[in-house]
Design an enzyme around this catalytic site. Sequence first.
Site, PDB file in Angstrom:
ATOM      1  N   ASP A   1       1.353   1.990   9.865  1.00  0.00           N
ATOM      2  CA  ASP A   1      -0.027   2.411   9.670  1.00  0.00           C
ATOM      3  C   ASP A   1      -0.997   1.255   9.810  1.00  0.00           C
ATOM      4  O   ASP A   1      -0.601   0.108   9.728  1.00  0.00           O
ATOM      5  CB  ASP A   1      -0.189   2.876   8.220  1.00  0.00           C
ATOM      6  CG  ASP A   1       0.259   4.301   8.032  1.00  0.00           C
ATOM      7  OD1 ASP A   1       0.283   4.718   6.886  1.00  0.00           O
ATOM      8  OD2 ASP A   1       0.564   4.971   9.033  1.00  0.00           O
TER       9      ASP A   1
ATOM     10  N   LYS B   1      -4.188   5.581  11.405  1.00  0.00           N
ATOM     11  CA  LYS B   1      -5.318   6.504  11.489  1.00  0.00           C
ATOM     12  C   LYS B   1      -6.565   5.796  11.025  1.00  0.00           C
ATOM     13  O   LYS B   1      -6.538   5.088  10.034  1.00  0.00           O
ATOM     14  CB  LYS B   1      -5.073   7.714  10.584  1.00  0.00           C
ATOM     15  CG  LYS B   1      -4.064   8.661  11.176  1.00  0.00           C
ATOM     16  CD  LYS B   1      -3.687   9.718  10.170  1.00  0.00           C
ATOM     17  CE  LYS B   1      -2.546   9.206   9.339  1.00  0.00           C
ATOM     18  NZ  LYS B   1      -1.797  10.208   8.631  1.00  0.00           N
TER      19      LYS B   1
ATOM     20  N   MET C   1      -9.571   5.873  -1.046  1.00  0.00           N
ATOM     21  CA  MET C   1     -10.385   6.433   0.050  1.00  0.00           C
ATOM     22  C   MET C   1     -11.751   6.882  -0.462  1.00  0.00           C
ATOM     23  O   MET C   1     -12.257   7.921  -0.051  1.00  0.00           O
ATOM     24  CB  MET C   1      -9.653   7.633   0.701  1.00  0.00           C
ATOM     25  CG  MET C   1      -8.328   7.239   1.314  1.00  0.00           C
ATOM     26  SD  MET C   1      -7.322   8.651   1.806  1.00  0.00           S
ATOM     27  CE  MET C   1      -6.598   9.152   0.250  1.00  0.00           C
TER      28      MET C   1
HETATM   29  N1  SAH Z   1      -0.176   5.057  -0.112  1.00  0.00           N
HETATM   30  C1  SAH Z   1      -1.234   4.120  -0.362  1.00  0.00           C
HETATM   31  C2  SAH Z   1      -2.591   4.739  -0.352  1.00  0.00           C
HETATM   32  C3  SAH Z   1      -3.010   5.298   0.973  1.00  0.00           C
HETATM   33  S1  SAH Z   1      -4.625   5.970   0.911  1.00  0.00           S
HETATM   34  C4  SAH Z   1      -0.970   3.411  -1.705  1.00  0.00           C
HETATM   35  O1  SAH Z   1      -0.099   3.844  -2.476  1.00  0.00           O
HETATM   36  O2  SAH Z   1      -1.629   2.429  -1.982  1.00  0.00           O
HETATM   37  C5  SAH Z   1      -5.579   4.657   1.549  1.00  0.00           C
HETATM   38  C6  SAH Z   1      -6.502   4.081   0.488  1.00  0.00           C
HETATM   39  O3  SAH Z   1      -5.766   3.240  -0.365  1.00  0.00           O
HETATM   40  C7  SAH Z   1      -7.590   3.212   1.036  1.00  0.00           C
HETATM   41  O4  SAH Z   1      -8.693   3.977   1.459  1.00  0.00           O
HETATM   42  C8  SAH Z   1      -7.957   2.372  -0.169  1.00  0.00           C
HETATM   43  O5  SAH Z   1      -8.764   3.090  -1.054  1.00  0.00           O
HETATM   44  C9  SAH Z   1      -6.603   2.202  -0.835  1.00  0.00           C
HETATM   45  N2  SAH Z   1      -5.984   0.928  -0.485  1.00  0.00           N
HETATM   46  C10 SAH Z   1      -4.798   0.735   0.083  1.00  0.00           C
HETATM   47  N3  SAH Z   1      -4.515  -0.579   0.189  1.00  0.00           N
HETATM   48  C11 SAH Z   1      -5.560  -1.229  -0.320  1.00  0.00           C
HETATM   49  C12 SAH Z   1      -5.884  -2.603  -0.503  1.00  0.00           C
HETATM   50  N4  SAH Z   1      -5.048  -3.581  -0.120  1.00  0.00           N
HETATM   51  N5  SAH Z   1      -7.048  -2.919  -1.089  1.00  0.00           N
HETATM   52  C13 SAH Z   1      -7.882  -1.951  -1.484  1.00  0.00           C
HETATM   53  N6  SAH Z   1      -7.655  -0.640  -1.342  1.00  0.00           N
HETATM   54  C14 SAH Z   1      -6.507  -0.275  -0.769  1.00  0.00           C
END
Ligand code: SAH
Length: 464
Positions: free
Chosen positions: A248, A270, A383
């Site tokens: 991703d 995406k 998100m």
């Molecule tokens: N599966 C992922 C989340 C996917 S949804 C998890 O468990 O973390 C994607 C959202 O995750 C982004 O829009 C943001 O809000 C958050 N996100 C993921 N990695 C991040 C990071 N390193 N710093 C800040 N927000 C993050």
Amino acid sequence: MDFLPLFHKLHDRLALVVGGGEVALRKARLLADAGATLRVVAPEVRDDLRELAGQGANQLLLRGYQASDLEGVALIIAATDDEPLNAQISAQAQALGIPVNVVDAPKLCSVIFPAIVDRSPLIVAVSSGGDAPVLARLIRAKIETWIPATYGQLAGLAKRFRAQVKGLLPDVQQRRVFWEDVFQGQIAESVFAGKLHEGERLLTQKVAGAIPQALGEVYLVGAGPGDPDLLTFRALRLMQQADVVLYDRLVAPAIIELCRRDAERIYVGKQRSAHSVPQDQINQRLVTLAKEGKRVLRLKGGDPFIFGRGGEEIEELAAQGIPFQVVPGITAASGCAAYAGIPLTHRDYAQSVRFVTGHLKDGSCDLPWAEFTASSQTLVFYMGLVGLPVICQQLIAHGRAASTPAALIQQGTTSNQRVFTGTLANLPELVAQHNVHAPTLVIVGEVVQLRDKLAWFEGAQTEV
Ligand code: SAH
């Protein structure tokens, strides 16, 4: 090479330990683990060693060392703090041709103890020839992390089938290919995932030649929020053995780098509202690749089961009968909170934490706002950047104080992490003011103020 590594069979052989302190105890335990009968000699012996020396056929002689103690002994450990005595034991042992180890005195040793990784029956021994034992231990620690704890079970499983396979495949080359396949494929993975019976079933099938065609496997792996140090051991291992990697946008380049060099890499990321590869096509691709017999790594940011659509992907795999496993990862909420100094719960400020998706369809809000009003609850929005004005406005409208502390964490846990703190009232302004962009996590709740209390500091990050 100053020392030849050999593995010493000590079952029911007599091993002499001279000394009654902690070092003697450590060695005595090792010898006992290897099945040796102990003869412990020392005028004084600590209680735990005394207990060990009192077990079974072991002998405890509470007096000074005598040359006659060497009689009938297969291995000698001198662990006293009396240097001349250690030297004397070493000389007498060597004169009799009995292997001797003097703790911390390599020159007096005819054999030395390596640092050991024990996955019996698999044993890895590391030695620096006595020159740098700490280095050997550090290397051992690294090896510990590579070899799953269940390796011993895998070796045990192989042992049960070894003779049978040898009978079926007389050619050494054929056997090598057979076992490589077992140790690197689905059978090994089943054992590592704690499914020993499944591994055994597959191996039985394999031995019977009943696997009609190689079926690949899919590893759905959480890669954590960005810092490669936050990967799990299992994630790293699977990353290094997969044939093809689908990843991703959220997976940091530094993490992709850790995948096997020659693995095919496919980007299926995406962008928000610009879906480069639709989800059903990703699901289909996983199925097709696995059916070609490939080990397919589906690498996801954070945890695959937290806003990661991991559930949908494995549903398809399950429907198609493709073997898969899911490896959890550190989700953005845990990673970002820890790296930003914001405890998600705290006895005084928050008794619960809620992970919420802020991805609002068509700008409308179908979230249960009324449930988010308790001030003792931390809210973490994934998100949530685009919908942030609506989120803040709705929270206030439903009764959460406008002064509630809130934080934005951009690219959390990476070297580009930026953290901005404010309140529900001014959070959207901060986004514009500092040009905050995705991926950003939003944390709302009293716990945010702890960051200041903890006087959290990050090197390069901009503070508000
Ligand atoms: N599966 C992922 C989340 C996917 S949804 C998890 O468990 O973390 C994607 C959202 O995750 C982004 O829009 C943001 O809000 C958050 N996100 C993921 N990695 C991040 C990071 N390193 N710093 C800040 N927000 C993050």
